[in-house]
Design an enzyme around this catalytic site. Structure first.
Site, PDB file in Angstrom:
ATOM      1  N   ASP A  51    -103.921 -32.923 -30.553  1.00 45.20           N
ATOM      2  CA  ASP A  51    -104.609 -32.134 -31.576  1.00 45.20           C
ATOM      3  C   ASP A  51    -105.014 -33.020 -32.751  1.00 45.20           C
ATOM      4  OD1 ASP A  51    -105.043 -29.179 -32.646  1.00 45.20           O
ATOM      5  OD2 ASP A  51    -104.264 -30.384 -34.304  1.00 45.20           O
ATOM      6  N   TYR A  56    -108.929 -35.167 -40.396  1.00 43.90           N
ATOM      7  CA  TYR A  56    -107.787 -36.096 -40.380  1.00 43.90           C
ATOM      8  C   TYR A  56    -108.235 -37.555 -40.464  1.00 43.90           C
ATOM      9  CZ  TYR A  56    -105.450 -31.880 -38.538  1.00 43.90           C
ATOM     10  OH  TYR A  56    -104.991 -30.604 -38.328  1.00 43.90           O
ATOM     11  N   LYS A  85    -111.640 -30.208 -34.670  1.00 41.18           N
ATOM     12  CA  LYS A  85    -111.901 -29.015 -35.496  1.00 41.18           C
ATOM     13  C   LYS A  85    -113.142 -29.226 -36.348  1.00 41.18           C
ATOM     14  CE  LYS A  85    -106.901 -28.404 -35.704  1.00 41.18           C
ATOM     15  NZ  LYS A  85    -106.301 -29.736 -35.813  1.00 41.18           N
ATOM     16  N   HIS A 118    -112.000 -24.871 -38.272  1.00 40.47           N
ATOM     17  CA  HIS A 118    -110.737 -25.281 -38.907  1.00 40.47           C
ATOM     18  C   HIS A 118    -110.185 -24.203 -39.853  1.00 40.47           C
ATOM     19  CE1 HIS A 118    -108.497 -29.223 -40.060  1.00 40.47           C
ATOM     20  NE2 HIS A 118    -107.694 -28.195 -40.216  1.00 40.47           N
TER      21      HIS A 118
HETATM   22  P1  NAP Z   1     -94.889 -30.593 -37.816  1.00 40.67           P
HETATM   23  O1  NAP Z   1     -95.175 -30.621 -36.368  1.00 40.67           O
HETATM   24  O2  NAP Z   1     -94.359 -29.347 -38.433  1.00 40.67           O
HETATM   25  O3  NAP Z   1     -93.912 -31.814 -38.133  1.00 40.67           O
HETATM   26  C1  NAP Z   1     -93.456 -32.042 -39.450  1.00 40.67           C
HETATM   27  C2  NAP Z   1     -92.651 -33.280 -39.599  1.00 40.67           C
HETATM   28  O4  NAP Z   1     -91.476 -33.202 -38.819  1.00 40.67           O
HETATM   29  C3  NAP Z   1     -93.350 -34.538 -39.134  1.00 40.67           C
HETATM   30  O5  NAP Z   1     -93.898 -35.179 -40.254  1.00 40.67           O
HETATM   31  C4  NAP Z   1     -92.290 -35.373 -38.434  1.00 40.67           C
HETATM   32  O6  NAP Z   1     -92.052 -36.601 -39.089  1.00 40.67           O
HETATM   33  C5  NAP Z   1     -91.051 -34.499 -38.442  1.00 40.67           C
HETATM   34  N1  NAP Z   1     -90.485 -34.344 -37.088  1.00 40.67           N
HETATM   35  C6  NAP Z   1     -91.129 -34.381 -35.913  1.00 40.67           C
HETATM   36  N2  NAP Z   1     -90.291 -34.149 -34.892  1.00 40.67           N
HETATM   37  C7  NAP Z   1     -89.084 -33.925 -35.445  1.00 40.67           C
HETATM   38  C8  NAP Z   1     -87.807 -33.631 -34.906  1.00 40.67           C
HETATM   39  N3  NAP Z   1     -87.620 -33.502 -33.597  1.00 40.67           N
HETATM   40  N4  NAP Z   1     -86.776 -33.476 -35.773  1.00 40.67           N
HETATM   41  C9  NAP Z   1     -86.954 -33.615 -37.115  1.00 40.67           C
HETATM   42  N5  NAP Z   1     -88.136 -33.895 -37.689  1.00 40.67           N
HETATM   43  C10 NAP Z   1     -89.190 -34.051 -36.850  1.00 40.67           C
HETATM   44  O7  NAP Z   1     -96.173 -31.125 -38.629  1.00 40.67           O
HETATM   45  P2  NAP Z   1     -97.598 -30.558 -39.051  1.00 40.67           P
HETATM   46  O8  NAP Z   1     -98.404 -31.790 -39.198  1.00 40.67           O
HETATM   47  O9  NAP Z   1     -97.477 -29.626 -40.203  1.00 40.67           O
HETATM   48  O10 NAP Z   1     -98.152 -29.719 -37.825  1.00 40.67           O
HETATM   49  C11 NAP Z   1     -98.362 -30.288 -36.533  1.00 40.67           C
HETATM   50  C12 NAP Z   1     -99.842 -30.491 -36.217  1.00 40.67           C
HETATM   51  O11 NAP Z   1    -100.537 -29.264 -36.298  1.00 40.67           O
HETATM   52  C13 NAP Z   1    -100.599 -31.422 -37.174  1.00 40.67           C
HETATM   53  O12 NAP Z   1    -100.307 -32.779 -36.977  1.00 40.67           O
HETATM   54  C14 NAP Z   1    -102.008 -31.019 -36.846  1.00 40.67           C
HETATM   55  O13 NAP Z   1    -102.423 -31.622 -35.639  1.00 40.67           O
HETATM   56  C15 NAP Z   1    -101.864 -29.501 -36.701  1.00 40.67           C
HETATM   57  N6  NAP Z   1    -102.118 -28.753 -37.950  1.00 40.67           N
HETATM   58  C16 NAP Z   1    -103.214 -27.950 -38.013  1.00 40.67           C
HETATM   59  C17 NAP Z   1    -103.516 -27.258 -39.166  1.00 40.67           C
HETATM   60  C18 NAP Z   1    -104.727 -26.353 -39.215  1.00 40.67           C
HETATM   61  O14 NAP Z   1    -105.158 -25.951 -40.312  1.00 40.67           O
HETATM   62  N7  NAP Z   1    -105.287 -25.988 -38.084  1.00 40.67           N
HETATM   63  C19 NAP Z   1    -102.697 -27.372 -40.304  1.00 40.67           C
HETATM   64  C20 NAP Z   1    -101.564 -28.181 -40.215  1.00 40.67           C
HETATM   65  C21 NAP Z   1    -101.283 -28.853 -39.036  1.00 40.67           C
HETATM   66  P3  NAP Z   1     -92.025 -38.003 -38.272  1.00 40.67           P
HETATM   67  O15 NAP Z   1     -93.426 -38.374 -37.983  1.00 40.67           O
HETATM   68  O16 NAP Z   1     -91.344 -38.923 -39.214  1.00 40.67           O
HETATM   69  O17 NAP Z   1     -91.205 -37.746 -37.019  1.00 40.67           O
END
Ligand code: NAP
Length: 324
Positions: A51, A56, A85, A118
């Site tokens: 994704d 980004y 997106k 998006h």
């Molecule tokens: P997330 O998946 O909620 O992860 C948050 C943080 O958790 C990461 O920075 C990561 O840091 C840490 N992490 C990962 N695995 C872990 C584990 N097993 N245990 C503990 N901590 C862990 O992050 P998000 O970026 O908010 O959402 C995920 C994806 O969704 C984004 O990257 C993006 O592709 C998409 N997204 C879309 C939208 C939208 O508007 N459509 C908005 C937000 C996000 P480390 O890298 O240090 O492991």
């Protein structure tokens, strides 16, 4: 059988989406090369759903990573499910296909698997990603999302994307698209913030009733980038109930937080740029939460949103003025 088919959900247009996706967003101070390195690691451990987004600004690196993994024989293009997106400055119909073409050029791919709006709220059209006025406020625009949708349908017909969908839409906005006269394709998904503190049970039920897949983002407590997220909000992964359930299964809270979505029929994204956690996040297909676990996790809901999109609060399409 390849992984995509093993773990895929059938979309309403006949394509298949792997139920666990790899998120690639990171705050600006993280070098973009990290997204590329992490994407390669993710593909190596088994992720097939990647994704990203024009916003980004990592599509060169992520595209290169995918192409490298194709070139070294780890995967074929058709094994990968790649999402980009449509950024909110490109919602005017005439900018939609050029925006997708820009992403494809950065990626150096012929097509994407999924192209989604998006956010429903438009910003001033143009090359500036985050157009702001003299006082530092985002400059918004009004664009009929049904017109944007027709332009997405054309991208699918042109073969530039296999599927089309939306993100950050409430159920009324989904209905607007579904009820649009002359609708050619339904959105295959709605990608929204979703985790035990904001479990979106009503929106999930609505999406299921319309054969739309809910894709959960920020499932691991969000990237906490202060530009978009409320940093003062509690960290889900420190939640005692989640920790206790994880302990009982000899898993981590992160794995439980991901597994939760798979068992409730949602697709889930997991971002990590850390090798150990990337691997850990893929190990969610070999254990089962009990009905009691699921109930306890459901009980954590408190409608807590990490990303409130406050800049758009006065816009007629602000998605969070509705309950769901
Ligand atoms: P997330 O998946 O909620 O992860 C948050 C943080 O958790 C990461 O920075 C990561 O840091 C840490 N992490 C990962 N695995 C872990 C584990 N097993 N245990 C503990 N901590 C862990 O992050 P998000 O970026 O908010 O959402 C995920 C994806 O969704 C984004 O990257 C993006 O592709 C998409 N997204 C879309 C939208 C939208 O508007 N459509 C908005 C937000 C996000 P480390 O890298 O240090 O492991």
């Amino acid at each position: 059988m390849d992984l995509q088919h093993m773990y895929g959900v059938k979309l309403n247009d006949g394509h298949s989406m792997p139920v666990l996706g790899f998120g690639t967003y990171a705050p600006e101070d993280i070098p973009k090369s990290k997204a590329g390195e992490a994407t390669k690691l993710a593909i190596d451990v088994g992720f097939r759903h990647i994704d990203s987004a024009y916003l980004y600004q990592n599509e060169e690196e992520v595209g290169e990573a995918i192409r490298e993994k194709i070139a070294d024989g780890t995967v074929k293009r058709e094994d990968i499910f790649y999402t980009t997106k449509l950024w909110t400055t490109f919602l005017r119909p005439e900018f939609v296909q050029p925006a997708l073409e820009k992403s494809l050029k950065k990626l150096q791919l012929d097509y994407v698997d999924l192209f989604i709006i998006h956010v429903p709220v438009a910003m001033k059209a143009g090359e500036e990603l985050l157009p702001k006025d003299a006082r530092g406020n985002f400059i918004l625009d009004t664009v009929d999302i049904c017109d944007t949708w027709v332009a997405l349908e054309k991208c699918k017909d042109a073969g530039l994307t296999k599927s089309i969908g939306v993100s950050n839409f409430n159920h009324k906005q989904l209905e607007m698209i579904l009820n649009k006269p002359g609708l050619k394709y339904k959105p295959v998904c709605n990608q929204v913030e979703c985790h035990p503190y904001l479990n979106q049970s009503k929106l999930l039920a609505f999406c299921k009733s319309k054969d739309i897949v809910l894709v959960a983002y920020s499932a691991l407590a969000s990237h906490r980038d202060p530009k978009w997220m409320d940093r003062n909000s509690p960290n889900l992964l420190e939640e005692p109930i989640l920790i206790a359930i994880a302990k009982a299964h000899n898993r981590t809270p992160g794995q439980v937080a991901l597994r939760y979505h798979l068992q409730r029929g949602a697709v889930v994204l997991a971002k990590s740029f850390n090798a150990k956690r990337i691997k850990e996040n893929f190990q969610v297909f070999d254990f089962q939460l009990t009905p009691e676990d699921m109930k306890a996790i459901d009980g954590l809901n408190r409608n807590l949103r990490y990303a409130k999109l406050e800049f758009a609060a006065d816009h007629p399409y602000y998605p969070y003025s509705e309950e769901y």
